[in-house]
Design a protein around this motif. Structure first.
Motif, PDB file in Angstrom:
ATOM      1  N   GLU A 367      35.836  41.257 -50.419  1.00  0.00           N
ATOM      2  CA  GLU A 367      35.500  41.105 -48.998  1.00  0.00           C
ATOM      3  C   GLU A 367      36.510  40.187 -48.315  1.00  0.00           C
ATOM      4  OE1 GLU A 367      31.310  40.396 -48.398  1.00  0.00           O
ATOM      5  OE2 GLU A 367      30.857  41.456 -50.255  1.00  0.00           O
ATOM      6  N   GLN A 368      36.709  40.432 -47.010  1.00  0.00           N
ATOM      7  CA  GLN A 368      37.863  39.776 -46.397  1.00  0.00           C
ATOM      8  C   GLN A 368      37.736  38.266 -46.203  1.00  0.00           C
ATOM      9  OE1 GLN A 368      39.092  41.547 -42.724  1.00  0.00           O
ATOM     10  NE2 GLN A 368      37.209  41.082 -41.636  1.00  0.00           N
ATOM     11  N   THR A 369      36.531  37.731 -46.050  1.00  0.00           N
ATOM     12  CA  THR A 369      36.465  36.262 -45.924  1.00  0.00           C
ATOM     13  C   THR A 369      36.927  35.595 -47.223  1.00  0.00           C
ATOM     14  OG1 THR A 369      34.096  36.397 -46.381  1.00  0.00           O
ATOM     15  CG2 THR A 369      34.735  36.079 -44.095  1.00  0.00           C
ATOM     16  N   SER A 370      36.610  36.184 -48.373  1.00  0.00           N
ATOM     17  CA  SER A 370      37.107  35.585 -49.636  1.00  0.00           C
ATOM     18  C   SER A 370      38.612  35.752 -49.740  1.00  0.00           C
ATOM     19  CB  SER A 370      36.472  36.217 -50.877  1.00  0.00           C
ATOM     20  OG  SER A 370      35.350  36.958 -50.592  1.00  0.00           O
ATOM     21  N   VAL A 371      39.118  36.841 -49.169  1.00  0.00           N
ATOM     22  CA  VAL A 371      40.564  37.063 -49.180  1.00  0.00           C
ATOM     23  C   VAL A 371      41.274  35.960 -48.395  1.00  0.00           C
ATOM     24  CG1 VAL A 371      42.387  38.581 -48.298  1.00  0.00           C
ATOM     25  CG2 VAL A 371      40.435  39.558 -49.538  1.00  0.00           C
ATOM     26  N   PHE A 372      40.768  35.654 -47.207  1.00  0.00           N
ATOM     27  CA  PHE A 372      41.416  34.622 -46.383  1.00  0.00           C
ATOM     28  C   PHE A 372      41.216  33.221 -46.970  1.00  0.00           C
ATOM     29  CE2 PHE A 372      43.576  36.356 -42.752  1.00  0.00           C
ATOM     30  CZ  PHE A 372      43.176  37.674 -42.781  1.00  0.00           C
ATOM     31  N   GLU A 373      40.111  33.027 -47.667  1.00  0.00           N
ATOM     32  CA  GLU A 373      39.911  31.751 -48.353  1.00  0.00           C
ATOM     33  C   GLU A 373      40.999  31.574 -49.426  1.00  0.00           C
ATOM     34  OE1 GLU A 373      36.174  30.489 -50.776  1.00  0.00           O
ATOM     35  OE2 GLU A 373      35.531  31.279 -48.834  1.00  0.00           O
ATOM     36  N   ALA A 374      41.222  32.616 -50.211  1.00  0.00           N
ATOM     37  CA  ALA A 374      42.267  32.576 -51.241  1.00  0.00           C
ATOM     38  C   ALA A 374      43.635  32.394 -50.595  1.00  0.00           C
ATOM     39  CB  ALA A 374      42.235  33.851 -52.080  1.00  0.00           C
ATOM     40  N   ALA A 375      43.857  33.069 -49.478  1.00  0.00           N
ATOM     41  CA  ALA A 375      45.139  32.974 -48.769  1.00  0.00           C
ATOM     42  C   ALA A 375      45.402  31.538 -48.346  1.00  0.00           C
ATOM     43  CB  ALA A 375      45.132  33.890 -47.543  1.00  0.00           C
ATOM     44  N   THR A 376      44.379  30.877 -47.830  1.00  0.00           N
ATOM     45  CA  THR A 376      44.541  29.505 -47.352  1.00  0.00           C
ATOM     46  C   THR A 376      44.800  28.547 -48.510  1.00  0.00           C
ATOM     47  OG1 THR A 376      43.118  30.040 -45.485  1.00  0.00           O
ATOM     48  CG2 THR A 376      43.438  27.707 -45.967  1.00  0.00           C
ATOM     49  N   THR A 377      44.042  28.705 -49.595  1.00  0.00           N
ATOM     50  CA  THR A 377      44.277  27.881 -50.794  1.00  0.00           C
ATOM     51  C   THR A 377      45.725  28.029 -51.254  1.00  0.00           C
ATOM     52  OG1 THR A 377      42.012  28.213 -51.521  1.00  0.00           O
ATOM     53  CG2 THR A 377      43.582  27.518 -53.211  1.00  0.00           C
ATOM     54  N   PHE A 378      46.166  29.262 -51.334  1.00  0.00           N
ATOM     55  CA  PHE A 378      47.521  29.552 -51.798  1.00  0.00           C
ATOM     56  C   PHE A 378      48.567  28.936 -50.863  1.00  0.00           C
ATOM     57  CE2 PHE A 378      51.324  32.207 -51.860  1.00  0.00           C
ATOM     58  CZ  PHE A 378      51.616  32.250 -53.215  1.00  0.00           C
ATOM     59  N   ALA A 379      48.392  29.177 -49.560  1.00  0.00           N
ATOM     60  CA  ALA A 379      49.374  28.691 -48.585  1.00  0.00           C
ATOM     61  C   ALA A 379      49.525  27.175 -48.676  1.00  0.00           C
ATOM     62  CB  ALA A 379      48.956  29.086 -47.175  1.00  0.00           C
ATOM     63  N   ARG A 380      48.395  26.481 -48.834  1.00  0.00           N
ATOM     64  CA  ARG A 380      48.461  25.019 -48.805  1.00  0.00           C
ATOM     65  C   ARG A 380      49.191  24.425 -49.997  1.00  0.00           C
ATOM     66  NH1 ARG A 380      42.820  22.873 -46.038  1.00  0.00           N
ATOM     67  NH2 ARG A 380      43.048  24.156 -44.154  1.00  0.00           N
ATOM     68  N   VAL A 381      49.192  25.114 -51.135  1.00  0.00           N
ATOM     69  CA  VAL A 381      49.902  24.545 -52.286  1.00  0.00           C
ATOM     70  C   VAL A 381      51.237  25.213 -52.585  1.00  0.00           C
ATOM     71  CG1 VAL A 381      47.887  23.541 -53.435  1.00  0.00           C
ATOM     72  CG2 VAL A 381      48.524  25.906 -53.932  1.00  0.00           C
ATOM     73  N   GLU A 382      51.366  26.486 -52.256  1.00  0.00           N
ATOM     74  CA  GLU A 382      52.590  27.204 -52.637  1.00  0.00           C
ATOM     75  C   GLU A 382      53.595  27.347 -51.490  1.00  0.00           C
ATOM     76  OE1 GLU A 382      53.806  28.444 -55.616  1.00  0.00           O
ATOM     77  OE2 GLU A 382      52.235  27.316 -56.608  1.00  0.00           O
ATOM     78  N   GLY A 383      53.174  26.949 -50.280  1.00  0.00           N
ATOM     79  CA  GLY A 383      54.157  26.903 -49.193  1.00  0.00           C
ATOM     80  C   GLY A 383      54.568  28.253 -48.627  1.00  0.00           C
ATOM     81  N   ILE A 384      53.800  29.286 -48.893  1.00  0.00           N
ATOM     82  CA  ILE A 384      54.096  30.586 -48.287  1.00  0.00           C
ATOM     83  C   ILE A 384      52.816  31.060 -47.610  1.00  0.00           C
ATOM     84  CG2 ILE A 384      54.608  33.023 -48.745  1.00  0.00           C
ATOM     85  CD1 ILE A 384      56.258  32.068 -51.172  1.00  0.00           C
ATOM     86  N   LEU A 385      52.908  31.466 -46.365  1.00  0.00           N
ATOM     87  CA  LEU A 385      51.750  31.994 -45.655  1.00  0.00           C
ATOM     88  C   LEU A 385      51.649  33.480 -45.998  1.00  0.00           C
ATOM     89  CD1 LEU A 385      49.711  31.010 -43.335  1.00  0.00           C
ATOM     90  CD2 LEU A 385      51.108  32.474 -41.884  1.00  0.00           C
TER      91      LEU A 385
END
Lengths: 458, 458
Positions: A367-385
């Motif tokens: 589901e897309q809210t979990s997708v964006f949650e994962a996206a935000t976690t990733f962006a904050r540590v890996e530096g790629i949006l």
């Protein structure tokens, strides 16, 4: 080589770059079912495809035997402007998750088109140029494919006409401007520039368009104008062939450091990125040389693999395209309006459909809210949006890494990071504001859609 | 190594990455003039700067002697997520221009912040964290700096408050959302969250804000909240120090292939990118070891080097910041509203100002329609959509390559491609539609602005 020596980013040198594409079908025992002529129900022949697609691309589409196709020098030269793309060890994500898993991602967002789509766009533009064509036509929804094709055409000095779904044309003016900067003409679809467009506008004056309608317009323009052909950015075998560069580079980079992945994860809409990423790994699996867990990740709002039917269906809503045997939600299926990002195609690559049918890969719907949650976690540590599409793969990679945390297993996870989310910030805004919703089609909706499947090839 | 062996992109390995920053001031005979306390007119001491800036950054700001500062391991670890950045041989641009010149560009846009700003943002966030601070405040206009700082703070788990010029906050919602995705709080400035903001709102109820006002708010919040400091993304010596990583990597990559540039070109706003790019080359020039032609490129609408005065001036419009001796258009100068992109600062790094004053570098001013013309030419052949700021350097690189075409000289040109234009498509749209204008300030306007310069240090 010892663990500590693995760099953050593994870059192959230009000499180490693959020089051939790989065709999974050559190693498949059960070949994907052929495309059918919707009129006759017979397998399509090269001469029937030639008025729509470039000659060499028709050959690639139909060729089930040749495993390796040398990449033409002109395409290699273009690839070298943005490839090899990095294979990144996600040390910071691992640290954040406190997982013993080793996570790698192949990053394809490092070019102006912002996604992996360029790998096939440049190949298709090359063959169009080689055939002496004046230009190509296509459709685009979210805009990744249209952007990539505009760049490719500008490089080979080809005319490029993009039919962009009207609602995207209006809501994503920046995507439109990138394409115009690359010299493409971008027409909101439906338009009065085609017969089919005028027809649709007369019947539905207020329509904001659909991918199916944009395809119809692009095909009409390609077939009714001297020196034009139609090109498509996913689903087709030729596209999977070109995208195999992703997987071949990934495998070469892993091999260089003696790394053997346990699991390969990719997002799946029409299947071009996934099919490219897994290609050489699936090849080994098909030839019985190695085993890998391969996971396709799709949106819960457009779940072709996990809830679709394996049957012949039209590739487009307008029912003018060939019939393909694939996992499909029905050519009439359109994901809920609140679905953000791409991965909206009702069907799936015939090759991937066959592999999934044969149990050679799994699929998960998110589901897309979990997708964006994962996206935000990733962006904050890996530096790629990340693009919303790519973030489907991130979500499952995180899930699997957290399982490893529980079990203590040191699995090696590779996922495809297909692109950046620079043009998807309206969706990020909804997520940041807490106004993003999930929507999963009901069984009744899907049943109604399945009822409209053509009665062919049964 | 022979010419044909030079790859499209030169990537240093992570082991080859520089591990120290380089401070040009250590090799300057004429040191830049010190910052002055605007109240006393005396050089600022460390203890006067400490309530505003982090301790170690104050030391870096004032240190004119130490040539090399080791980069802390934590910063190197972060750098490795997106560095070394590629040095690209612009084969396709050379081909397009039919020039015998050899063109290279150092591409700094390959991270989510989309620009070189991250190099200093991560350093400043690190020192804030090391000092045990809770957070930092800053201002942002176009948004590159705010985006970079948000990423950096999210990595070190620091609070980040960004005062964003209100007109940008409203016109660039995507920039705002990237910052929010990284967890920053973004406040449109002027706001009612500060004394100075409330004052300005009371006096000018309809104002859309200015960089000067946003600086004032950010400084007020930093100095009136326990555990906060203010950080700045350009102009300062500490920022040039961190940005030297750009030039050091460029030089290492060129040295690896035995390439000696004739000319180094960079865009200049406050000077952070240019100062970083040229650092090691200027070092050789200062030490008499080599000579290079070094060109700063600025907008004709904000021409600090080419039409400014070398004098003490305030670094901000609000006149609360220290006085710096620099090439300035006057702290009251605001570029015409039709100026797109960054490079809007009225002054210039004190270090670069001194180097320019001493004849060690040149400067050119370019009108923005020619900048976007160069940007479009570049994008179409090199596959990167450049930021308007970076495109100033592209324009001069193209001009110089075309001169080589006339003279037949095979000059080696290196320029800085500081970032991508994904967030600048409104400006590209104006250019594509032919509605972009040029504006050059009149002599009378500049005279009026110069008249307001403070009478200090004369």
């Amino acid at each position: 080589m010892s663990e500590s020596k693995i760099p953050y980013k593994i870059y192959l040198s230009e000499e180490e770059m693959p020089t051939s594409w790989y065709n999974m079908r050559a190693d498949m025992t059960n070949k994907p079912a052929p495309l059918l002529n919707p009129g006759t129900g017979e397998p399509l022949k090269a001469e029937e495809l030639a008025p729509i697609f470039c000659e060499e691309l028709v050959q690639q589409e139909l060729d089930e035997e040749t495993p390796y196709t040398p990449i033409p020098q002109e395409i290699l030269d273009f690839y070298r402007m943005y490839r090899p793309s990095p294979l990144v060890r996600a040390y910071c994500l691992e640290e954040k998750l406190q997982t013993p898993a080793k996570i790698y991602y192949k990053f394809e967002g490092n070019n102006t088109s912002g996604s992996h789509k360029l790998n096939s766009a440049i190949a298709q533009a090359y063959y169009a140029k080689k055939q002496g064509l004046r230009g190509v036509t296509t459709e685009t929804g979210a805009g990744q494919w249209g952007t990539a094709l505009s760049m490719a055409c500008s490089y080979f000095d080809l005319d490029c006409k993009v039919y962009m779904v009207k609602v995207s044309y209006e809501q994503k003016p920046f995507r439109r401007e990138v394409m115009r900067t690359y010299g493409a003409s971008v027409v909101p679809s439906p338009s009065d520039t085609t017969e089919v467009g005028r027809q649709i506008l007369a019947e539905h004056p207020g329509t904001t368009g659909s991918l199916g309608c944009a395809i119809s317009e692009a095909v009409e323009v390609a077939t009714s104008n001297e020196g034009y052909r139609y090109v498509l950015g996913s689903v087709l075998n030729q596209v999977l062939l070109h995208q195999s560069i992703i997987g071949l580079e990934t495998k070469a980079a892993l091999d260089k450091y003696g790394i053997r992945p346990d699991m390969i994860i990719g997002c799946a809409g029409g299947g071009s990125n996934l099919g490219g990423l897994i290609a050489p790994f699936m090849g080994e699996k098909l030839r019985g040389e190695a085993d890998y867990q391969i996971i396709a990740v799709e949106p819960a709002s457009c779940p072709s693999f996990t809830r679709g039917i394996y049957a012949y269906d039209f590739c487009d809503t307008g029912m003018i395209c060939p019939l393909a045997k694939m996992y499909t939600l029905g050519h009439d299926f359109i994901p809920s309006a609140n679905h953000a990002g791409g991965l909206r195609f009702h069907g799936m690559s015939t090759t991937l459909s066959q592999l999934y049918h044969d149990g050679l890969m799994e699929a998960r719907a998110i589901e897309q809210t979990s997708v964006f949650e994962a996206a935000t976690t990733f962006a904050r540590v890996e530096g790629i949006l990340p693009a919303p599409e790519s973030s489907h793969a991130i979500k499952v990679a995180i899930d699997e890494a957290l399982k490893c945390k529980e079990t203590g297993e040191e699995k090696t996870i590779v996922f495809g990071l297909t692109g950046t989310g620079y043009f998807d910030l309206t969706a990020y805004e909804q997520f940041n504001n807490g106004t993003m919703n999930d929507y999963i089609p009901t069984d009744e909706e899907l049943e109604a859609s399945f009822a409209k499947l053509p009665k062919v090839g049964e």
